[in-house]
Design a protein around this motif. Structure first.
Motif, mmCIF file in Angstrom:
data_model
loop_
_atom_site.group_PDB
_atom_site.id
_atom_site.type_symbol
_atom_site.label_atom_id
_atom_site.label_comp_id
_atom_site.label_asym_id
_atom_site.label_seq_id
_atom_site.Cartn_x
_atom_site.Cartn_y
_atom_site.Cartn_z
ATOM 1 N N ILE A 4 0.890 -1.792 0.349
ATOM 2 C CA ILE A 4 0.119 0.075 0.288
ATOM 3 C C ILE A 4 0.584 1.063 -0.141
ATOM 4 O O ILE A 4 0.842 2.420 -0.728
ATOM 5 N N ILE A 5 2.210 1.292 0.808
ATOM 6 C CA ILE A 5 3.064 2.356 0.505
ATOM 7 C C ILE A 5 3.468 2.500 -0.168
ATOM 8 O O ILE A 5 3.999 3.773 -1.194
ATOM 9 N N ASN A 6 3.941 1.318 -1.041
ATOM 10 C CA ASN A 6 4.622 1.801 -2.335
ATOM 11 C C ASN A 6 4.190 2.132 -3.607
ATOM 12 O O ASN A 6 4.321 2.322 -4.860
ATOM 13 N N ASN A 7 3.043 1.635 -3.630
ATOM 14 C CA ASN A 7 1.386 1.937 -4.728
ATOM 15 C C ASN A 7 1.627 3.426 -4.536
ATOM 16 O O ASN A 7 0.346 3.738 -3.055
ATOM 17 N N PRO A 8 1.485 5.081 -5.528
ATOM 18 C CA PRO A 8 0.568 5.853 -4.771
ATOM 19 C C PRO A 8 -0.515 6.485 -5.384
ATOM 20 O O PRO A 8 -1.168 7.279 -4.303
ATOM 21 N N TYR A 9 -0.914 5.463 -5.851
ATOM 22 C CA TYR A 9 -2.472 5.972 -6.118
ATOM 23 C C TYR A 9 -3.500 4.642 -4.755
ATOM 24 O O TYR A 9 -3.899 5.931 -4.208
ATOM 25 N N GLN A 10 -2.795 3.704 -4.164
ATOM 26 C CA GLN A 10 -2.962 3.284 -2.952
ATOM 27 C C GLN A 10 -3.167 4.242 -2.169
ATOM 28 O O GLN A 10 -4.088 4.719 -1.170
ATOM 29 N N SER A 11 -1.591 5.251 -1.972
ATOM 30 C CA SER A 11 -1.370 5.721 -0.417
ATOM 31 C C SER A 11 -2.296 7.114 -0.816
ATOM 32 O O SER A 11 -2.546 7.265 0.610
ATOM 33 N N THR A 12 -2.605 7.398 -1.641
ATOM 34 C CA THR A 12 -3.248 8.712 -1.668
ATOM 35 C C THR A 12 -4.521 8.590 -1.250
ATOM 36 O O THR A 12 -5.381 9.330 -0.416
ATOM 37 N N PHE A 13 -5.316 7.538 -2.252
ATOM 38 C CA PHE A 13 -6.819 6.901 -1.695
ATOM 39 C C PHE A 13 -6.835 6.698 0.215
ATOM 40 O O PHE A 13 -7.755 7.310 0.350
ATOM 41 N N VAL A 14 -5.695 6.527 0.542
ATOM 42 C CA VAL A 14 -6.006 5.999 2.126
ATOM 43 C C VAL A 14 -5.916 7.053 2.199
ATOM 44 O O VAL A 14 -6.677 7.015 3.937
ATOM 45 N N THR A 15 -5.213 7.698 2.304
ATOM 46 C CA THR A 15 -4.930 9.408 2.992
ATOM 47 C C THR A 15 -5.752 10.285 2.294
ATOM 48 O O THR A 15 -6.904 10.985 4.084
ATOM 49 N N CYS A 16 -6.275 10.098 1.384
ATOM 50 C CA CYS A 16 -7.797 11.063 1.369
ATOM 51 C C CYS A 16 -8.937 10.757 2.092
ATOM 52 O O CYS A 16 -9.779 11.467 2.616
ATOM 53 N N ASN A 17 -9.493 9.106 2.049
ATOM 54 C CA ASN A 17 -9.840 8.562 3.097
ATOM 55 C C ASN A 17 -9.833 8.935 4.540
ATOM 56 O O ASN A 17 -11.237 9.404 4.916
ATOM 57 N N ILE A 18 -8.350 9.216 5.053
ATOM 58 C CA ILE A 18 -8.392 9.398 6.355
ATOM 59 C C ILE A 18 -8.920 11.102 6.939
ATOM 60 O O ILE A 18 -9.669 10.795 7.730
ATOM 61 N N ALA A 49 -11.251 12.544 5.042
ATOM 62 C CA ALA A 49 -12.301 12.714 5.091
ATOM 63 C C ALA A 49 -13.250 12.276 6.160
ATOM 64 O O ALA A 49 -13.745 12.804 6.665
ATOM 65 N N MET A 50 -12.761 11.330 7.089
ATOM 66 C CA MET A 50 -12.858 10.988 8.120
ATOM 67 C C MET A 50 -12.623 11.930 9.584
ATOM 68 O O MET A 50 -13.539 11.853 10.374
ATOM 69 N N LEU A 51 -11.047 12.240 9.536
ATOM 70 C CA LEU A 51 -11.104 13.598 10.554
ATOM 71 C C LEU A 51 -11.700 14.482 10.330
ATOM 72 O O LEU A 51 -12.505 15.168 10.517
ATOM 73 N N CYS A 52 -12.000 15.005 9.699
ATOM 74 C CA CYS A 52 -13.440 16.581 8.695
ATOM 75 C C CYS A 52 -14.248 16.083 9.107
ATOM 76 O O CYS A 52 -14.944 16.433 9.964
ATOM 77 N N PHE A 53 -15.550 14.573 9.098
ATOM 78 C CA PHE A 53 -16.297 14.401 9.485
ATOM 79 C C PHE A 53 -16.054 14.370 11.008
ATOM 80 O O PHE A 53 -17.294 15.014 11.369
ATOM 81 N N LEU A 54 -15.577 13.737 11.394
ATOM 82 C CA LEU A 54 -15.525 13.526 13.073
ATOM 83 C C LEU A 54 -15.264 14.798 14.008
ATOM 84 O O LEU A 54 -16.262 15.151 14.725
ATOM 85 N N ILE A 55 -14.230 15.390 13.318
ATOM 86 C CA ILE A 55 -14.287 17.292 13.727
ATOM 87 C C ILE A 55 -15.402 17.829 13.989
ATOM 88 O O ILE A 55 -15.655 18.418 14.686
ATOM 89 N N GLN A 96 -15.377 22.793 8.107
ATOM 90 C CA GLN A 96 -13.644 21.884 8.705
ATOM 91 C C GLN A 96 -12.831 21.481 6.384
ATOM 92 O O GLN A 96 -12.004 21.591 6.940
ATOM 93 N N VAL A 97 -13.712 21.148 6.065
ATOM 94 C CA VAL A 97 -13.139 20.601 4.591
ATOM 95 C C VAL A 97 -12.530 22.129 4.388
ATOM 96 O O VAL A 97 -11.430 22.340 3.067
ATOM 97 N N ASP A 98 -13.150 23.391 4.279
ATOM 98 C CA ASP A 98 -12.897 24.505 3.800
ATOM 99 C C ASP A 98 -11.969 25.022 4.270
ATOM 100 O O ASP A 98 -11.042 25.619 3.535
#
Length: 95
Positions: A30-44, A46-52, A61-63
């Motif tokens: 997952i770390i070696n594939n840039p698209y997978q790591s970006t997908f995981v980062t985007c979801n993290i 998004a979840m942090l923005c939602f929770l906060i 928060q997303v603004d």
């Protein structure tokens, strides 16, 4: 044409490929594939923005991240000259 390249009911072969890579890959893959790591980062993010926003009651928060996060995603996906140019232009737009 193989069945992995055909569109299906799940929204296409790319989604199935991504799901199969997540289910069969190790953490280092997952770390070696840039698209997978970006997908995981985007979801993290998004979840942090939602929770906060849920805890604070401030639903914009997303603004706060709108000018920073797209450039970060673009640089995470750099794999060749074309994606480097796209990341550079995204960074210029975000400044």
């Amino acid at each position: 044409m193989s069945t992995s390249h055909m569109c299906n009911d799940h929204g296409g072969f790319l989604l199935d490929e991504l799901i199969s890579q997540f289910s069969s890959s190790s953490e280092s893959a997952i770390i070696n594939n840039p698209y997978q790591s970006t997908f995981v980062t985007c979801n993290i993010i998004a979840m942090l923005c939602f929770l906060i926003s849920s805890f604070t009651g401030n639903f914009s928060q997303v603004d706060k991240l709108w000018s920073i996060v797209p450039a970060m995603y673009a640089w995470m996906c750099v794999t060749d000259t074309r994606t480097t140019l796209m990341a550079f232009l995204t960074t210029l737009w975000s400044v």
